[in-house]
Design a protein around this motif. Structure first.
Motif, mmCIF file in Angstrom:
data_model
loop_
_atom_site.group_PDB
_atom_site.id
_atom_site.type_symbol
_atom_site.label_atom_id
_atom_site.label_comp_id
_atom_site.label_asym_id
_atom_site.label_seq_id
_atom_site.Cartn_x
_atom_site.Cartn_y
_atom_site.Cartn_z
ATOM 1 N N ASN A 10 -11.673 8.546 -5.693
ATOM 2 C CA ASN A 10 -12.666 8.632 -3.928
ATOM 3 C C ASN A 10 -14.050 8.929 -4.801
ATOM 4 O O ASN A 10 -15.368 8.696 -4.822
ATOM 5 N N GLY A 11 -13.694 10.082 -5.543
ATOM 6 C CA GLY A 11 -14.975 10.804 -6.839
ATOM 7 C C GLY A 11 -14.677 11.471 -7.660
ATOM 8 O O GLY A 11 -13.476 11.820 -7.169
ATOM 9 N N LEU A 12 -15.702 12.018 -8.106
ATOM 10 C CA LEU A 12 -15.963 13.532 -8.804
ATOM 11 C C LEU A 12 -17.231 14.152 -8.799
ATOM 12 O O LEU A 12 -18.470 13.300 -8.500
ATOM 13 N N TRP A 13 -17.164 15.247 -9.475
ATOM 14 C CA TRP A 13 -18.248 16.012 -9.754
ATOM 15 C C TRP A 13 -18.031 16.186 -11.569
ATOM 16 O O TRP A 13 -17.494 16.570 -11.871
ATOM 17 N N LEU B 136 -16.831 7.250 -6.521
ATOM 18 C CA LEU B 136 -15.948 6.045 -7.284
ATOM 19 C C LEU B 136 -15.542 4.805 -6.790
ATOM 20 O O LEU B 136 -14.007 4.069 -7.271
ATOM 21 N N SER B 137 -15.709 4.340 -5.176
ATOM 22 C CA SER B 137 -14.632 4.162 -4.468
ATOM 23 C C SER B 137 -14.953 2.556 -4.815
ATOM 24 O O SER B 137 -13.793 1.607 -4.880
ATOM 25 N N ALA B 138 -15.660 2.079 -6.210
ATOM 26 C CA ALA B 138 -16.004 1.120 -6.548
ATOM 27 C C ALA B 138 -14.780 0.933 -6.988
ATOM 28 O O ALA B 138 -14.534 -0.432 -7.485
ATOM 29 N N LEU B 139 -14.363 1.497 -7.673
ATOM 30 C CA LEU B 139 -13.073 1.234 -8.614
ATOM 31 C C LEU B 139 -12.013 0.142 -8.157
ATOM 32 O O LEU B 139 -11.152 0.308 -8.138
ATOM 33 N N GLY B 140 -12.032 1.068 -6.960
ATOM 34 C CA GLY B 140 -10.822 0.363 -5.713
ATOM 35 C C GLY B 140 -9.423 1.063 -6.337
ATOM 36 O O GLY B 140 -9.421 2.722 -7.021
ATOM 37 N N LYS B 141 -8.625 1.037 -6.044
ATOM 38 C CA LYS B 141 -7.197 1.758 -6.769
ATOM 39 C C LYS B 141 -6.462 0.875 -7.881
ATOM 40 O O LYS B 141 -6.492 -0.314 -8.747
ATOM 41 N N VAL B 142 -6.268 2.038 -8.490
ATOM 42 C CA VAL B 142 -6.545 1.986 -10.526
ATOM 43 C C VAL B 142 -4.928 2.972 -10.361
ATOM 44 O O VAL B 142 -4.974 4.088 -9.373
ATOM 45 N N THR B 143 -4.605 2.707 -11.550
ATOM 46 C CA THR B 143 -3.915 3.466 -11.564
ATOM 47 C C THR B 143 -3.849 5.002 -13.279
ATOM 48 O O THR B 143 -3.241 5.652 -13.363
ATOM 49 N N GLU C 37 -7.243 9.653 -3.584
ATOM 50 C CA GLU C 37 -6.442 9.346 -1.891
ATOM 51 C C GLU C 37 -5.118 8.604 -2.319
ATOM 52 O O GLU C 37 -4.980 7.814 -2.922
ATOM 53 N N TYR C 38 -4.393 8.450 -1.409
ATOM 54 C CA TYR C 38 -2.692 8.407 -2.049
ATOM 55 C C TYR C 38 -2.437 8.153 -0.279
ATOM 56 O O TYR C 38 -2.475 8.614 0.249
#
Length: 252
Positions: A148-151, A214-221, A251-252
């Motif tokens: 979702n994001g980071l600082w 970072l929601s624009a990344l979508g689901k990543v591994t 989020e998973y």
């Protein structure tokens, strides 16, 4: 009538049981989704306030006549993969240092300082460097998940170069110079998506903790970090390729 009373009592008891065993959204949410914030607080640091890995039984030839030791830090299904060697480190460090200065003579431990002088929360934060040997962060055990994001904030090393210049980068930045970190998210099918973070631009630089969606990344591994900027030579970045991050929300 007795049966009805007993049934009512049973329902009441079950109600109390449910109320005492309910869970928070992060522990057992409806629909199975969990949200975890990774803050790097579980790692033991050395006397100078940082961790860059250690020698272990997994040592391999680093290609330069020495040995490199793959090391990991794991927290809530997120794993930081880094590499340690006797005379250098590559990938990631964990730090709790509060100094904000940098001097070449004290590269270690000053390269583990951030410009804000503290973590975003708690005491520890992550220092990410250019991934020379494919160092990365694996999310959710390698299964697709939302980041979702980071600082983030600047390292003291990078800011020293921005404000004062150095032997590699040249004179201090002017209004035309820029410095950027690119977060690369790897998909399950091997494709990637990228989100840019401006660390210095238009005569300004990041000097405190800021949030990046970072929601624009979508689901990543996996996550990895790339760096670019205006100060280059022979195709290589001369500005110290560092960023400090904290509180990654998965989020998973």
């Amino acid at each position: 009538m007795k049966t009805n009373k007993l049934f009512g009592l049973a329902v009441l008891v079950c109600g109390f049981a449910v109320s005492f065993t309910s869970c928070t959204n992060g522990d057992n949410p409806v629909g199975g989704t969990q949200i975890k914030t990774i803050s790097f607080e579980k790692q033991t640091l050395n006397a100078d306030g940082f961790w860059i890995g250690e020698e272990n039984e997994k040592g391999i030839d680093d290609g330069w006549g020495g040995m490199m030791y793959p090391c990991t830090y794991t927290e809530d299904n997120l794993t930081v993969n880094t590499n340690y060697a006797v005379y250098y480190w590559a990938g990631f460090a964990i730090s709790n240092r509060t100094e904000t200065s940098f001097a070449a003579a004290t590269l270690t431990p000053d390269q583990y300082n951030n410009v804000a002088g503290k973590a975003h929360s708690g005491k520890n934060f992550l220092v990410a460097q250019y991934a020379y040997n494919g160092e990365k962060i694996v999310v959710n055990g390698g299964k697709p998940a939302w980041v979702n994001g980071l600082w983030f904030t600047n390292s003291a090393y990078a800011v020293n170069s921005i404000l004062k210049g150095d032997n590699y980068s040249g004179p201090k930045f002017d209004n035309t110079d820029w410095f950027m970190c690119t977060i690369v998210g790897k998909k399950q099918d091997g494709s990637t998506v990228k989100v840019n973070i401006d660390l210095a631009k238009d005569g300004e630089y990041v000097k405190d903790w800021q949030y990046k969606d970072l929601s624009a990344l979508g689901k990543v591994t996996e996550l990895s970090f790339e760096f670019s900027g205006s100060r280059t030579s022979y195709g290589y970045l001369n500005t110290p390729a560092y960023i400090c991050i904290d509180d990654i929300e998965i989020e998973y």
